[in-house]
Design a protein around this motif. Structure first.
Motif, PDB file in Angstrom:
ATOM      1  N   ARG A 480       6.233  -2.353  43.080  1.00 51.02           N
ATOM      2  CA  ARG A 480       5.960  -1.379  44.139  1.00 51.02           C
ATOM      3  C   ARG A 480       4.771  -1.849  44.988  1.00 51.02           C
ATOM      4  NH1 ARG A 480       3.491   4.015  44.340  1.00 51.02           N
ATOM      5  NH2 ARG A 480       4.621   5.258  45.881  1.00 51.02           N
ATOM      6  N   HIS A 481       4.973  -1.825  46.299  1.00 48.29           N
ATOM      7  CA  HIS A 481       3.986  -2.285  47.278  1.00 48.29           C
ATOM      8  C   HIS A 481       3.604  -3.742  47.030  1.00 48.29           C
ATOM      9  CE1 HIS A 481       2.832   2.233  47.499  1.00 48.29           C
ATOM     10  NE2 HIS A 481       3.895   1.961  48.251  1.00 48.29           N
ATOM     11  N   GLY A 482       4.582  -4.512  46.608  1.00 45.56           N
ATOM     12  CA  GLY A 482       4.330  -5.902  46.241  1.00 45.56           C
ATOM     13  C   GLY A 482       4.283  -6.843  47.423  1.00 45.56           C
ATOM     14  N   VAL A 483       3.460  -7.875  47.284  1.00 43.96           N
ATOM     15  CA  VAL A 483       3.427  -9.030  48.175  1.00 43.96           C
ATOM     16  C   VAL A 483       3.465 -10.258  47.277  1.00 43.96           C
ATOM     17  CG1 VAL A 483       2.165 -10.301  49.928  1.00 43.96           C
ATOM     18  CG2 VAL A 483       2.077  -7.804  49.916  1.00 43.96           C
ATOM     19  N   THR A 484       4.359 -11.183  47.587  1.00 45.05           N
ATOM     20  CA  THR A 484       4.598 -12.345  46.725  1.00 45.05           C
ATOM     21  C   THR A 484       4.549 -13.624  47.538  1.00 45.05           C
ATOM     22  OG1 THR A 484       5.944 -11.134  45.123  1.00 45.05           O
ATOM     23  CG2 THR A 484       6.335 -13.493  45.291  1.00 45.05           C
ATOM     24  N   LEU A 485       3.925 -14.641  46.971  1.00 44.79           N
ATOM     25  CA  LEU A 485       3.966 -15.994  47.526  1.00 44.79           C
ATOM     26  C   LEU A 485       4.677 -16.892  46.534  1.00 44.79           C
ATOM     27  CD1 LEU A 485       2.950 -18.173  49.629  1.00 44.79           C
ATOM     28  CD2 LEU A 485       1.071 -18.550  48.014  1.00 44.79           C
ATOM     29  N   VAL A 486       5.649 -17.673  47.026  1.00 42.80           N
ATOM     30  CA  VAL A 486       6.323 -18.672  46.196  1.00 42.80           C
ATOM     31  C   VAL A 486       6.265 -20.006  46.928  1.00 42.80           C
ATOM     32  CG1 VAL A 486       8.449 -19.356  45.025  1.00 42.80           C
ATOM     33  CG2 VAL A 486       7.895 -16.929  45.269  1.00 42.80           C
ATOM     34  N   THR A 487       5.813 -21.041  46.224  1.00 42.72           N
ATOM     35  CA  THR A 487       5.856 -22.401  46.776  1.00 42.72           C
ATOM     36  C   THR A 487       6.935 -23.183  46.038  1.00 42.72           C
ATOM     37  OG1 THR A 487       4.131 -23.157  45.243  1.00 42.72           O
ATOM     38  CG2 THR A 487       3.416 -22.355  47.395  1.00 42.72           C
ATOM     39  N   LEU A 488       7.682 -24.008  46.770  1.00 39.58           N
ATOM     40  CA  LEU A 488       8.797 -24.764  46.217  1.00 39.58           C
ATOM     41  C   LEU A 488       8.615 -26.242  46.531  1.00 39.58           C
ATOM     42  CD1 LEU A 488      11.691 -22.412  47.394  1.00 39.58           C
ATOM     43  CD2 LEU A 488      10.750 -22.565  45.082  1.00 39.58           C
ATOM     44  N   ASP A 489       8.612 -27.076  45.483  1.00 41.66           N
ATOM     45  CA  ASP A 489       8.453 -28.521  45.630  1.00 41.66           C
ATOM     46  C   ASP A 489       9.519 -29.237  44.803  1.00 41.66           C
ATOM     47  OD1 ASP A 489       5.638 -29.035  47.014  1.00 41.66           O
ATOM     48  OD2 ASP A 489       5.370 -27.361  45.635  1.00 41.66           O
ATOM     49  N   PRO A 490      10.058 -30.327  45.323  1.00 44.69           N
ATOM     50  CA  PRO A 490      11.030 -31.089  44.522  1.00 44.69           C
ATOM     51  C   PRO A 490      10.410 -31.585  43.219  1.00 44.69           C
ATOM     52  CG  PRO A 490      11.044 -31.821  46.806  1.00 44.69           C
ATOM     53  CD  PRO A 490       9.866 -30.912  46.662  1.00 44.69           C
ATOM     54  N   VAL A 491      11.201 -31.561  42.151  1.00 47.28           N
ATOM     55  CA  VAL A 491      10.768 -32.079  40.851  1.00 47.28           C
ATOM     56  C   VAL A 491      11.109 -33.558  40.770  1.00 47.28           C
ATOM     57  CG1 VAL A 491      11.154 -32.004  38.360  1.00 47.28           C
ATOM     58  CG2 VAL A 491      10.972 -29.875  39.668  1.00 47.28           C
ATOM     59  N   ARG A 492      10.096 -34.346  40.448  1.00 45.36           N
ATOM     60  CA  ARG A 492      10.332 -35.754  40.119  1.00 45.36           C
ATOM     61  C   ARG A 492      10.193 -35.878  38.610  1.00 45.36           C
ATOM     62  NH1 ARG A 492       6.566 -40.911  41.958  1.00 45.36           N
ATOM     63  NH2 ARG A 492       7.788 -42.521  40.864  1.00 45.36           N
ATOM     64  N   ASP A 493      11.305 -35.948  37.928  1.00 47.99           N
ATOM     65  CA  ASP A 493      11.320 -35.873  36.469  1.00 47.99           C
ATOM     66  C   ASP A 493      10.915 -37.214  35.861  1.00 47.99           C
ATOM     67  OD1 ASP A 493      11.737 -35.330  33.819  1.00 47.99           O
ATOM     68  OD2 ASP A 493      13.620 -34.265  34.147  1.00 47.99           O
ATOM     69  N   GLU A 494       9.783 -37.219  35.147  1.00 46.52           N
ATOM     70  CA  GLU A 494       9.287 -38.418  34.483  1.00 46.52           C
ATOM     71  C   GLU A 494       9.291 -38.256  32.963  1.00 46.52           C
ATOM     72  OE1 GLU A 494       5.486 -39.473  36.109  1.00 46.52           O
ATOM     73  OE2 GLU A 494       6.179 -39.345  38.172  1.00 46.52           O
ATOM     74  N   THR A 495      10.174 -37.396  32.452  1.00 48.93           N
ATOM     75  CA  THR A 495      10.246 -37.160  31.015  1.00 48.93           C
ATOM     76  C   THR A 495      10.797 -38.395  30.310  1.00 48.93           C
ATOM     77  OG1 THR A 495      10.693 -34.819  31.446  1.00 48.93           O
ATOM     78  CG2 THR A 495      11.166 -35.650  29.223  1.00 48.93           C
ATOM     79  N   PRO A 496      10.083 -38.961  29.329  1.00 40.34           N
ATOM     80  CA  PRO A 496      10.612 -40.114  28.582  1.00 40.34           C
ATOM     81  C   PRO A 496      11.867 -39.733  27.792  1.00 40.34           C
ATOM     82  CG  PRO A 496       8.232 -39.877  28.257  1.00 40.34           C
ATOM     83  CD  PRO A 496       8.713 -38.627  28.952  1.00 40.34           C
TER      84      PRO A 496
END
Length: 508
Positions: A480-496
């Protein structure tokens, strides 16, 4: 609920009019530590370009100093406090938007004052002496900071002369005389200094045509126009506060647009327009300023106000502000987006969220603004629950925003979400649960700082192929009465390849 398809190509550039200027309490307050710490925080998180407030010529700044002693008589111009304040401004990257006022008592034609700190609101007893004062101030500033710098500082003549509390009898003819003396004095110092007005309050549209006629007939400069905008109704007084009705947020945008509509076809039609004060309520003791509702209300104004004005200055950045006297309680409905001791209000977070938006506008809606950073490609989403003012139904506890956002094909995007609403990022709500302590203790102040932090959540989303490239479905549920910020960035997956998070606790 249908999903909004966000285009892949920008529809324009996001205006920075929302942070071109911010309001402040009277000039002298900038000498205080709480004020300076609060402004430094705002500059770190938001980065305003200009700051405007009353009282640079008021007696407590002591610029105008007549003397008569030991056979010597005259007027000294003293800039001790002016230098300290403007030095501090420039050191943190903000410039003054100079408002000429109020009248030094030794130069005033009467004794009518406004506010607890007694700003004199009468015309000068001698307009030539007033002009000398204005010129002395500007010449000092040029000597200290350089002509090229001071040419970037707008000079505004007075504050709300259409109201008899700010200008004796709201005398239009007397204001025009002051305006003429002031602008001619400014231009005599340097023709490229920017000067304007008339800094009128809401509801004074009948001043625009006479002002345009006056400057045209007298061939006077008006390098910019200034006006104020508020959307609240009459004050319903209670001890140390007021309650007021609110018109819908569109009313503020309509006020921003009105001067250019009225002045179309006049010599002033193309002048820069600065809304040098705006907020929901015009009162420094209305609790709406402290709430999440205020942030949700102003979100569409910040997102769209640059369409109508070159700047619109939130009144004010801090609760270090004393028009009605020293506030009686920590939270007191002050104008500031920051409470005392740098406790952040929901409206502060709205501004900080806007500061993280990109330059390219991908989409605008009734409840969202989507942008992209030109350099990094990061997509930023600002979403809010629409509110409609006092005449609208009470807002529900949840609001849904569903978007389809362009993204690089394949893989996933990393999302970082920040939320402010009736419970998250809401120090006022925590203060209310504390029992509304007038002077919070050290531990209570620490708790208010913690409560002021937005809720944060990190997650990732899959990118699905679409007809125009990759797409990410972003589904947001706002409180209720919310304000939201979302940032979106590509994932560069470096998981071994040997990583297996399921084995962390070594279960079979």
């Amino acid at each position: 609920m249908p999903r909004t398809i966000v285009p892949t190509e920008p529809a324009g550039t996001l205006s920075d009019a929302w942070r071109t200027c911010v309001g402040t309490g009277r000039f002298n307050l900038a000498l205080r530590r709480d004020y300076q710490d609060s402004l430094a925080l705002a500059q770190r998180d938001i980065g305003f370009r200009y700051i405007r407030g009353h009282g640079i010529l008021h007696d407590d700044v002591a610029v105008h100093r007549p003397y008569d002693a030991a056979g010597h008589r005259g007027t000294a111009y003293v800039f001790t406090y002016v230098d300290q304040v403007i030095d501090a401004y420039l050191e943190i990257g903000i410039k003054p938007f100079l408002e000429l006022g109020f009248m030094p008592s030794a130069l005033a034609s009467g004794d009518q004052t406004v506010f607890w700190w007694h700003g004199n609101v009468t015309p000068p007893r001698d307009h030539a002496e007033w002009a000398q004062l204005v010129q002395a101030l500007l010449r000092h500033l040029i000597d200290r900071y350089g002509l090229d710098e001071v040419r970037t500082w707008p000079v505004e003549v007075w504050n709300e002369p259409n109201l008899d509390i700010f200008w004796k009898d709201a005398d239009q003819e007397a204001y025009f005389r002051l305006y003429e003396a002031s602008v001619l004095a400014v231009k005599e110092v340097d023709a490229e200094l920017q000067v304007g007005g008339p800094a009128i309050s809401p509801g004074a549209d009948d001043w625009w045509k006479p002002f345009a006629d006056f400057v045209t007939a007298r061939d006077l400069p008006a390098d910019f126009l200034s006006v104020h905008a508020y959307s609240s109704g009459p004050a319903q007084h209670v001890p140390f506060g007021v309650y007021q009705t609110l018109r819908a947020p569109q009313n503020l945008l309509d006020q921003f647009a009105r001067p250019r509509e009225i002045l179309a076809g006049t010599v002033l039609a193309d002048r820069p327009l600065h809304i040098t004060e705006f907020n929901t309520s015009y009162r420094p003791d209305n609790p709406v300023h402290d709430t999440a509702y205020n942030a949700a209300y102003l979100a569409p104004v910040l997102a769209n106000g640059g369409t109508h004005a070159d700047s619109f200055s939130y009144w004010t950045f801090s609760d270090v502000f004393e028009e009605n006297g020293v506030p009686a309680s920590f939270f007191h409905g002050g104008f500031g987006m920051l409470a005392y001791r740098q406790v952040r209000k929901p409206t502060y977070h709205l501004y900080a969220f806007m500061a993280r938006m990109g330059q390219e506008v991908l989409a605008r809606g009734d409840d969202h603004l989507v942008t992209r950073h030109a350099g990094t490609g990061q997509v930023t989403v600002l979403a809010w629950q629409p509110v409609g003012g006092s005449e609208s139904p009470e807002e529900p506890d949840r609001h849904e925003v569903r978007l389809s956002i362009p993204a690089p094909t394949g893989g996933r995007v990393f999302a970082m979400r920040h939320d402010v609403d009736e419970t998250a990022g809401n120090a006022w709500a925590a203060w209310r649960e504390m029992g509304r302590p007038a002077s919070p203790s050290a531990w209570q102040l620490d708790a208010l700082h913690e409560a002021s932090e937005p809720a944060r959540r990190a997650f990732s989303l899959p990118v699905a192929p679409g007809a125009d490239g990759g797409r990410v479905d972003l589904d947001l549920t706002l409180g209720r009465h919310g304000v939201t910020l979302v940032t979106l960035d590509p994932v560069r997956d470096e998981t071994p390849p040997w990583v297996d998070d399921a084995r962390i606790v070594a279960r079979d």
